[in-house]
Design an enzyme around this catalytic site. Sequence first.
Site, PDB file in Angstrom:
ATOM      1  N   SER A 153     -10.640  78.499  55.598  1.00 22.41           N
ATOM      2  CA  SER A 153     -10.114  79.084  56.841  1.00 22.41           C
ATOM      3  C   SER A 153      -8.690  78.637  57.174  1.00 22.41           C
ATOM      4  CB  SER A 153     -11.063  78.790  58.011  1.00 22.41           C
ATOM      5  OG  SER A 153     -12.282  79.451  57.781  1.00 22.41           O
ATOM      6  N   ASN A 189     -37.669  87.808  50.598  1.00 25.55           N
ATOM      7  CA  ASN A 189     -37.268  86.405  50.699  1.00 25.55           C
ATOM      8  C   ASN A 189     -38.314  85.523  50.040  1.00 25.55           C
ATOM      9  OD1 ASN A 189     -35.341  84.495  51.735  1.00 25.55           O
ATOM     10  ND2 ASN A 189     -36.963  83.774  53.098  1.00 25.55           N
ATOM     11  N   ARG A 190     -37.854  84.436  49.411  1.00 26.20           N
ATOM     12  CA  ARG A 190     -38.780  83.518  48.732  1.00 26.20           C
ATOM     13  C   ARG A 190     -39.879  83.069  49.687  1.00 26.20           C
ATOM     14  NH1 ARG A 190     -36.217  77.898  46.939  1.00 26.20           N
ATOM     15  NH2 ARG A 190     -35.753  77.946  49.159  1.00 26.20           N
ATOM     16  N   LYS A 202     -23.854  76.787  63.677  1.00 30.91           N
ATOM     17  CA  LYS A 202     -23.710  78.116  64.289  1.00 30.91           C
ATOM     18  C   LYS A 202     -24.779  78.405  65.355  1.00 30.91           C
ATOM     19  CE  LYS A 202     -21.513  80.174  60.233  1.00 30.91           C
ATOM     20  NZ  LYS A 202     -21.472  81.292  59.289  1.00 30.91           N
ATOM     21  N   ILE A 231     -22.784  88.008  49.148  1.00 31.48           N
ATOM     22  CA  ILE A 231     -21.993  87.244  50.111  1.00 31.48           C
ATOM     23  C   ILE A 231     -21.436  85.965  49.478  1.00 31.48           C
ATOM     24  CG2 ILE A 231     -23.224  88.180  52.108  1.00 31.48           C
ATOM     25  CD1 ILE A 231     -24.244  85.177  52.318  1.00 31.48           C
ATOM     26  N   ASP A 273     -19.218  87.119  61.474  1.00 33.97           N
ATOM     27  CA  ASP A 273     -19.749  87.301  60.120  1.00 33.97           C
ATOM     28  C   ASP A 273     -20.300  88.720  60.024  1.00 33.97           C
ATOM     29  OD1 ASP A 273     -19.265  84.658  59.341  1.00 33.97           O
ATOM     30  OD2 ASP A 273     -21.184  83.967  60.128  1.00 33.97           O
TER      31      ASP A 273
HETATM   32  P1  ATR Z   1     -27.349  80.878  55.145  1.00 34.95           P
HETATM   33  O1  ATR Z   1     -27.260  80.448  56.571  1.00 34.95           O
HETATM   34  O2  ATR Z   1     -26.058  80.723  54.381  1.00 34.95           O
HETATM   35  O3  ATR Z   1     -27.960  82.228  54.964  1.00 34.95           O
HETATM   36  P2  ATR Z   1     -29.814  79.482  54.661  1.00 34.95           P
HETATM   37  O4  ATR Z   1     -30.184  79.728  56.069  1.00 34.95           O
HETATM   38  O5  ATR Z   1     -30.057  78.124  54.091  1.00 34.95           O
HETATM   39  O6  ATR Z   1     -28.267  79.782  54.423  1.00 34.95           O
HETATM   40  O7  ATR Z   1     -30.523  80.595  53.738  1.00 34.95           O
HETATM   41  C1  ATR Z   1     -30.511  80.530  52.381  1.00 34.95           C
HETATM   42  C2  ATR Z   1     -31.291  81.728  51.800  1.00 34.95           C
HETATM   43  O8  ATR Z   1     -31.316  81.593  50.378  1.00 34.95           O
HETATM   44  C3  ATR Z   1     -32.743  81.780  52.271  1.00 34.95           C
HETATM   45  O9  ATR Z   1     -33.143  83.122  52.325  1.00 34.95           O
HETATM   46  C4  ATR Z   1     -33.462  81.049  51.139  1.00 34.95           C
HETATM   47  O10 ATR Z   1     -34.826  81.386  51.009  1.00 34.95           O
HETATM   48  P3  ATR Z   1     -35.981  80.569  51.811  1.00 34.95           P
HETATM   49  O11 ATR Z   1     -36.047  81.186  53.177  1.00 34.95           O
HETATM   50  O12 ATR Z   1     -37.184  80.772  51.012  1.00 34.95           O
HETATM   51  O13 ATR Z   1     -35.516  79.127  51.863  1.00 34.95           O
HETATM   52  C5  ATR Z   1     -32.690  81.553  49.946  1.00 34.95           C
HETATM   53  N1  ATR Z   1     -32.828  80.657  48.789  1.00 34.95           N
HETATM   54  C6  ATR Z   1     -32.252  79.445  48.621  1.00 34.95           C
HETATM   55  N2  ATR Z   1     -32.598  78.931  47.417  1.00 34.95           N
HETATM   56  C7  ATR Z   1     -33.440  79.829  46.824  1.00 34.95           C
HETATM   57  C8  ATR Z   1     -34.142  79.890  45.574  1.00 34.95           C
HETATM   58  N3  ATR Z   1     -34.063  78.904  44.688  1.00 34.95           N
HETATM   59  N4  ATR Z   1     -34.892  80.995  45.314  1.00 34.95           N
HETATM   60  C9  ATR Z   1     -34.973  82.003  46.209  1.00 34.95           C
HETATM   61  N5  ATR Z   1     -34.331  82.006  47.399  1.00 34.95           N
HETATM   62  C10 ATR Z   1     -33.575  80.945  47.707  1.00 34.95           C
END
Ligand code: ATR
Length: 299
Positions: free
Chosen positions: A16, A155-156, A65, A242, A105
Amino acid sequence: MKKICVIGYPAKHSLSPAIHKYWLEKYGITGDYEIKETHPDNFVDFFCNMQNQGYCGCNITVPFKEKAFDLLVKSGGSLDVFAEVVGAINTIAIKEGKYIGRNSDTTGFLYNIISSKPDFSFTAGKAVILGAGGAARGVIASLLFAGVPEIIILNRTALNAINMLEYIKKEAIKLADAEDLDNIPNMYNLHSQIQIWPWDKRDEALKDANLLVNTTSLGMVGQPQLDINLNYLPQSALVTDIVYRPLITQLLQTAKDKNNPIIDGLGMLLYQATTGFEDWFGVKPEVTPELRNKITALL
Ligand code: ATR
């Protein structure tokens, strides 16, 4: 002289300052933009005493945030509609002692697509979103604002997607009254179908998709790769990530090799910054190829 900072933990690698200093110089504005790496224990103190420390605004990055959003609500500040829908802010401007919080964002994501691919139609079909973290919330709010008819979230951790969707659904109606953003029409689609699919169905979810967005950290330098097969994805579908370190992630490279249109994540970072700069310095800055090149060189 106006002084701004970005507050986060960690924050020392933030791009930034380089973005804002480029614009300050370009527009001949006297001002400064600093990095303020702050331990979470000291965030509330910073928030309350920002002005005493000489700042007339700031950007907020991870992990503050959501906390900043809560503090701003409690202190009676005002919020833009995207901040309300997402429940997080990344930009604060202080005007006559009053805090104004925004989530740029969200608008950065929209501006990036609209300026990179002006012919892309948000209303033409289904969007597939990978992830359910903070970034996904902003992306989904953008897509609802832009009138996307159908959204599939994978999502995982399914529970995180359910919680995120519950929050957004409660707030999203506010987007209907949001004003146009610099000629971006608000096509808010009240009837948008939003579904959560299991993470292991991500290949199939791509059938008939118009847009694919990776909002997870997968594919980022130091993180595992995103394991996804794009065979079902129509060739016309736009693929965005992103993640911007690296600029061309494996997902974008695979999509490019299939001749799908792609947009990298750096533009979102550059466009989100325009909102704060305009709030603080009163000039709407331009995202130019020169700026992109300068910042790309720092990645
Ligand atoms: P941000 O605020 O940048 O979005 P975050 O809130 O930590 O960061 O979110 C990270 C995202 O990446 C989440 O959707 C996370 O999935 P989970 O909700 O299951 O944690 C996903 N993510 C991170 N590592 C992952 C992995 N190894 N496999 C699948 N999804 C992953």
